[in-house]
Every structure is written in structure tokens, then in C-alpha cells.
Write an enzyme that holds these catalytic residues in place. Sequence first.
Site, PDB file in Angstrom:
ATOM      1  CB  SER A  13      -0.980   0.002   1.178  1.00  0.00           C
ATOM      2  OG  SER A  13      -0.317   0.207   2.405  1.00  0.00           O
ATOM      3  NE  ARG A  61      20.256 -10.752   7.709  1.00  0.00           N
ATOM      4  CZ  ARG A  61      18.926 -10.689   7.625  1.00  0.00           C
ATOM      5  NH1 ARG A  61      18.345 -10.102   6.602  1.00  0.00           N
ATOM      6  NH2 ARG A  61      18.167 -11.211   8.570  1.00  0.00           N
ATOM      7  CG  MET A  86       8.459  -7.012   5.778  1.00  0.00           C
ATOM      8  SD  MET A  86       8.376  -5.546   6.828  1.00  0.00           S
ATOM      9  CE  MET A  86       8.224  -6.310   8.424  1.00  0.00           C
ATOM     10  NE  ARG A  87      16.004 -10.890   3.440  1.00  0.00           N
ATOM     11  CZ  ARG A  87      16.425 -11.967   4.097  1.00  0.00           C
ATOM     12  NH1 ARG A  87      15.582 -12.662   4.838  1.00  0.00           N
ATOM     13  NH2 ARG A  87      17.687 -12.340   4.030  1.00  0.00           N
ATOM     14  CG  LEU A  89      18.531  -3.782   2.804  1.00  0.00           C
ATOM     15  CD1 LEU A  89      18.048  -2.423   2.315  1.00  0.00           C
ATOM     16  CD2 LEU A  89      18.695  -4.754   1.634  1.00  0.00           C
ATOM     17  CG  HIS A 105      10.057   2.029  11.704  1.00  0.00           C
ATOM     18  ND1 HIS A 105      10.358   0.683  11.631  1.00  0.00           N
ATOM     19  CD2 HIS A 105       9.747   2.283  13.004  1.00  0.00           C
ATOM     20  CE1 HIS A 105      10.237   0.153  12.835  1.00  0.00           C
ATOM     21  NE2 HIS A 105       9.877   1.097  13.682  1.00  0.00           N
ATOM     22  CD  GLU A 170       3.092   3.133   7.652  1.00  0.00           C
ATOM     23  OE1 GLU A 170       3.682   2.596   6.707  1.00  0.00           O
ATOM     24  OE2 GLU A 170       2.670   2.478   8.635  1.00  0.00           O
TER      25      GLU A 170
HETATM   26  C1  GRF Z   1       3.840  -0.577   6.733  1.00  0.00           C
HETATM   27  O1  GRF Z   1       3.232  -0.298   7.967  1.00  0.00           O
HETATM   28  C2  GRF Z   1       5.295  -0.254   6.766  1.00  0.00           C
HETATM   29  O2  GRF Z   1       5.602   0.913   7.473  1.00  0.00           O
HETATM   30  C3  GRF Z   1       5.838  -1.462   7.504  1.00  0.00           C
HETATM   31  O3  GRF Z   1       5.121  -2.542   6.986  1.00  0.00           O
HETATM   32  C4  GRF Z   1       3.865  -2.087   6.487  1.00  0.00           C
HETATM   33  C5  GRF Z   1       3.816  -2.425   5.023  1.00  0.00           C
HETATM   34  O4  GRF Z   1       2.587  -2.121   4.462  1.00  0.00           O
HETATM   35  N1  GRF Z   1       7.254  -1.564   7.387  1.00  0.00           N
HETATM   36  P1  GRF Z   1       2.415  -2.003   2.882  1.00  0.00           P
HETATM   37  O5  GRF Z   1       3.014  -3.267   2.273  1.00  0.00           O
HETATM   38  O6  GRF Z   1       3.124  -0.773   2.407  1.00  0.00           O
HETATM   39  O7  GRF Z   1       0.948  -1.950   2.687  1.00  0.00           O
END
Ligand code: GRF
Length: 211
Positions: A13, A61, A86-87, A89, A105, A170
Site C-alpha cells: 500500500s 544476506r 521486510m529484509r 540490508l 517505519h 504513512e
Molecule cells: C507498513 O506499515 C510499513 O511501514 C511497515 O510494513 C507495512 C507495510 O505495508 N514496514 P504495505 O506493504 O506498504 O501496505
Amino acid sequence: MKSAAILISGRGSNMRSLVEANLPVSIRRVVSNRPGAGGLAWAAERGIETTVIDHTRHPDRSSFDAALALELDGAGVDLVLLAGFMRVLTAPFVDRFRGRLINIHPSLLPAFPGLHTHRQALDAGVRVHGCTVHFVTPTLDGGPIIAQAAVPVLPDDTEDTLAARVLAQEHVIYPLSVRLVAEGKVTLGADGRISTRAGTSATARLVVPWE
Ligand code: GRF
């Protein structure tokens, strides 16, 4: 015009908010470390080139990051935008893209780095929570902050209701931050701090999530 790659791991998103913001940035690639990331189909439907670099196919990694760097250099991108990627780096990768690597974040850093930030906020009993856009440095979730937005924590909040309230913000501050960087108004200085272009004035936006 600057070019960018957006890195995702899931639904994407934040990626959508960046694409739909009509930024002065050419989005060259969406890269995912997970083949099943929901955001990939959305990007492909809009004609954005997508690439999967499956981290489970790399022994460590460093090997994954080397493949990722090759892909990004091949695409010739200026900016690398982590959007729910979600990795963690490695330092060599982060240093290579210094000042061009940005993350969102879901907490008001430096509070609640790492995972499960909404659970951390509820457990801590804070009354204000939020999100942060920052340049990525080798310290996890520790880089110089570009923008933040705050939301209240309500007495009956669950992780899901709080996450949804934060996520809406966000989608506001990530595009706003990328615009500032793309326009050269905000840079990562040689001293490791945020640097703003001469004449840039301070503005504050009060983000009110409801009335
Ligand atoms: C978001 O809350 C982002 O900040 C966090 O994981 C979520 C990912 O959501 N790291 P999306 O995939 O951008 O919808």
C-alpha cells in the site's frame, strides 16, 4: 527527473501511495524479495516493471544484497524506496546507496524500532504513536529522520485499529518525503545529518486523522 525503484515484501500500500502521488520521479522497477507479494500484480497491471529476488534462494544476506544491488544498478535508479520491505540490508549495501536509500517505519522513531511496533506501543501505554520516514544507515531504523506524523492511541485500540490509523499517515508522509528528496530540498549531509537547501523554510503539517 530522478528515477527510483520501490522495494516491497507484501501488499504494497505504501508503494501504491508513492506511485499515485505523481511525484517528479520515474518509477523504473518494483522489486520484491517474496514471489507472492500482493503489490507485484498491482504494479505490473500499471505497466511498471517488476522483479522478484527471492531471498530464500540465497545462502546469506550478502549474496541476496549483491543480487539486489546488481538489479538496481542495472535499472540505473537514483533512489531506492523501501516500502514494507521486510529484509535487513547489510552495511555494504546501505553504504553503496548512501543518501539515496529511504525507509518508512511504523513508529515515531527512535521509539519502537524493529518489528511489531503497534504491539510495542500498546504495551508501553503511549498516548501518541505514528510513523517515520528516514534515510537508511547501517543502524537498523536509526537513520536521519526526514518526516514524521503522529496519531493518538485510543483506550480501546487493538493492534489492527492502531495500525490502520498509522498506515493512513504513512501514505501522506512517504510521498511528501520522497518529493523533498527528489527535488533536492532534503539531502543526507556528509556529517550524517539531514541537510536542507538554503532558503528551505520550516513547515509543519498537523495531521488530524479524524474530526
Ligand atoms: C507498513 O506499515 C510499513 O511501514 C511497515 O510494513 C507495512 C507495510 O505495508 N514496514 P504495505 O506493504 O506498504 O501496505
